[in-house]
Design an enzyme around this catalytic site. Structure first.
Site, PDB file in Angstrom:
ATOM      1  N   THR A   8     -11.334  -6.068   0.171  1.00 50.36           N
ATOM      2  CA  THR A   8     -11.231  -5.431  -1.244  1.00 50.36           C
ATOM      3  C   THR A   8     -12.155  -4.000  -1.539  1.00 50.36           C
ATOM      4  O   THR A   8     -12.782  -4.259  -1.746  1.00 50.36           O
ATOM      5  CB  THR A   8      -9.939  -5.983  -2.393  1.00 50.36           C
ATOM      6  OG1 THR A   8      -8.865  -4.422  -2.921  1.00 50.36           O
ATOM      7  CG2 THR A   8     -11.305  -5.869  -3.700  1.00 50.36           C
ATOM      8  N   ASP A  26      -2.613  -9.752  -0.296  1.00 48.73           N
ATOM      9  CA  ASP A  26      -1.268  -8.111   0.043  1.00 48.73           C
ATOM     10  C   ASP A  26      -0.069  -8.512  -0.788  1.00 48.73           C
ATOM     11  O   ASP A  26       0.111  -9.903  -0.638  1.00 48.73           O
ATOM     12  CB  ASP A  26      -1.291  -8.238   1.691  1.00 48.73           C
ATOM     13  CG  ASP A  26      -0.515  -7.004   2.182  1.00 48.73           C
ATOM     14  OD1 ASP A  26      -0.506  -6.046   1.521  1.00 48.73           O
ATOM     15  OD2 ASP A  26       0.599  -6.815   2.921  1.00 48.73           O
ATOM     16  N   TYR A  58       5.217  -0.681  -9.630  1.00 54.35           N
ATOM     17  CA  TYR A  58       6.764  -0.711 -10.188  1.00 54.35           C
ATOM     18  C   TYR A  58       6.659  -0.650 -11.665  1.00 54.35           C
ATOM     19  O   TYR A  58       7.673  -1.066 -12.123  1.00 54.35           O
ATOM     20  CB  TYR A  58       7.035  -1.765  -9.238  1.00 54.35           C
ATOM     21  CG  TYR A  58       7.372  -0.658  -7.530  1.00 54.35           C
ATOM     22  CD1 TYR A  58       8.513   0.050  -7.199  1.00 54.35           C
ATOM     23  CD2 TYR A  58       6.437  -0.996  -6.619  1.00 54.35           C
ATOM     24  CE1 TYR A  58       8.673   0.151  -6.027  1.00 54.35           C
ATOM     25  CE2 TYR A  58       7.008  -0.740  -5.127  1.00 54.35           C
ATOM     26  CZ  TYR A  58       7.297   0.440  -5.444  1.00 54.35           C
ATOM     27  OH  TYR A  58       8.035   1.101  -4.314  1.00 54.35           O
TER      28      TYR A  58
HETATM   29  P1  IMP Z   1      -1.600  -4.559  -2.983  1.00 59.68           P
HETATM   30  O1  IMP Z   1      -0.905  -5.399  -1.683  1.00 59.68           O
HETATM   31  O2  IMP Z   1      -1.948  -5.492  -4.101  1.00 59.68           O
HETATM   32  O3  IMP Z   1      -2.183  -2.873  -2.429  1.00 59.68           O
HETATM   33  O4  IMP Z   1       0.032  -4.131  -3.624  1.00 59.68           O
HETATM   34  C1  IMP Z   1       1.071  -3.446  -2.164  1.00 59.68           C
HETATM   35  C2  IMP Z   1       1.806  -2.375  -2.795  1.00 59.68           C
HETATM   36  O5  IMP Z   1       2.470  -3.323  -3.941  1.00 59.68           O
HETATM   37  C3  IMP Z   1       0.876  -1.095  -4.470  1.00 59.68           C
HETATM   38  O6  IMP Z   1       0.634  -0.076  -4.114  1.00 59.68           O
HETATM   39  C4  IMP Z   1       2.221  -1.383  -5.388  1.00 59.68           C
HETATM   40  O7  IMP Z   1       3.680  -1.033  -5.187  1.00 59.68           O
HETATM   41  C5  IMP Z   1       3.247  -2.547  -5.194  1.00 59.68           C
HETATM   42  N1  IMP Z   1       2.500  -3.813  -5.874  1.00 59.68           N
HETATM   43  C6  IMP Z   1       1.458  -4.887  -5.852  1.00 59.68           C
HETATM   44  N2  IMP Z   1       1.295  -5.714  -7.238  1.00 59.68           N
HETATM   45  C7  IMP Z   1       2.202  -4.773  -8.003  1.00 59.68           C
HETATM   46  C8  IMP Z   1       1.982  -4.988  -9.362  1.00 59.68           C
HETATM   47  O8  IMP Z   1       1.595  -6.040 -10.179  1.00 59.68           O
HETATM   48  N3  IMP Z   1       2.314  -4.077 -10.237  1.00 59.68           N
HETATM   49  C9  IMP Z   1       3.178  -3.002  -9.668  1.00 59.68           C
HETATM   50  N4  IMP Z   1       3.261  -2.902  -8.826  1.00 59.68           N
HETATM   51  C10 IMP Z   1       2.981  -3.735  -7.304  1.00 59.68           C
END
Ligand code: IMP
Length: 195
Positions: free
Chosen positions: A9, A70, A152
């Site tokens: 990351t 993810d 969100y």
């Molecule tokens: P990532 O894979 O953790 O980067 O998450 C992908 C997407 O999911 C983010 O860009 C948010 O739109 C949503 N998301 C994941 N985790 C969270 C959280 O803890 N709060 C709010 N949105 C989240």
């Protein structure tokens, strides 16, 4: 075994959160720590698939033990959407405001607002792959509340609470979040690895 692990990351916030969970038992390196500037394509249609793509990229190219995560939001009344497309639900540009607007619009008039955040973490140690998941259940509020967090958070209210993720402190959210659940499982696994 090697006590270095690459977390695939560049998100400094996640890196800090995971370093706090894992403590000193492993040195956690980020992509920039190993000078990896690759834009690793997340082309799978599952969280697990995307986490594995990222962890395998590092293991195969750099020969280093690694893990990746993810995550996304799954809404029952939308058949699990936005799911793996959470970041780019409304536009290609990771526009959180537009994503929330689209979500609230899609749920307009629907009774069932149940949802969950899910994280899948993929770990590769000496070529062996391990998967850990974390889920927090809750519901989508009708309006935004709170200024903390990201994504969100302003419209997600975890079950058993009367405030959204965005109304919680980082510490409070990190003690119950999907990511924390998955990363705590990964940490327990690491602690039990043979020396
Ligand atoms: P990532 O894979 O953790 O980067 O998450 C992908 C997407 O999911 C983010 O860009 C948010 O739109 C949503 N998301 C994941 N985790 C969270 C959280 O803890 N709060 C709010 N949105 C989240």
């Amino acid at each position: 075994m090697d006590k270095k692990l690459v977390f695939a990351t560049n998100n400094l916030h996640k890196l800090e959160e995971v370093r706090n969970i894992i403590g000193n038992s492993f040195e956690i390196l980020s992509l920039s720590d190993i000078n990896c500037n690759d834009d690793i394509p997340e082309t799978a249609d599952t969280f697990e698939g995307n986490a594995l793509i990222k962890a395998r990229h590092i293991y195969n190219k750099y020969g280093m033990n690694s893990f990746a995560d993810d995550s996304g939001l799954e809404v029952d009344a939308l058949d699990g959407a936005p799911g793996v497309h959470s970041a780019r639900y409304a536009t290609e540009g990771h526009d959180h405001e537009a994503n929330i607007n689209k979500l609230l619009g899609a749920l307009n008039g629907k009774e069932n607002r149940d949802a969950q955040f899910r994280t899948v973490a993929a770990l590769i140690i000496d070529g062996k792959e391990y998967i850990f998941d974390g889920i927090i259940k809750g519901s989508i509020t009708k309006e935004r509340a709170g200024k903390n967090g990201f994504g969100y958070d302003p419209v997600f209210m975890p079950k058993g609470y009367d405030k959204t993720f965005a109304q919680m402190t980082d510490k409070e959210k990190n003690s119950i979040s999907h990511r924390a659940i998955a990363m705590n499982k990964l940490n327990e696994f690491l602690k039990n690895l043979p020396e």
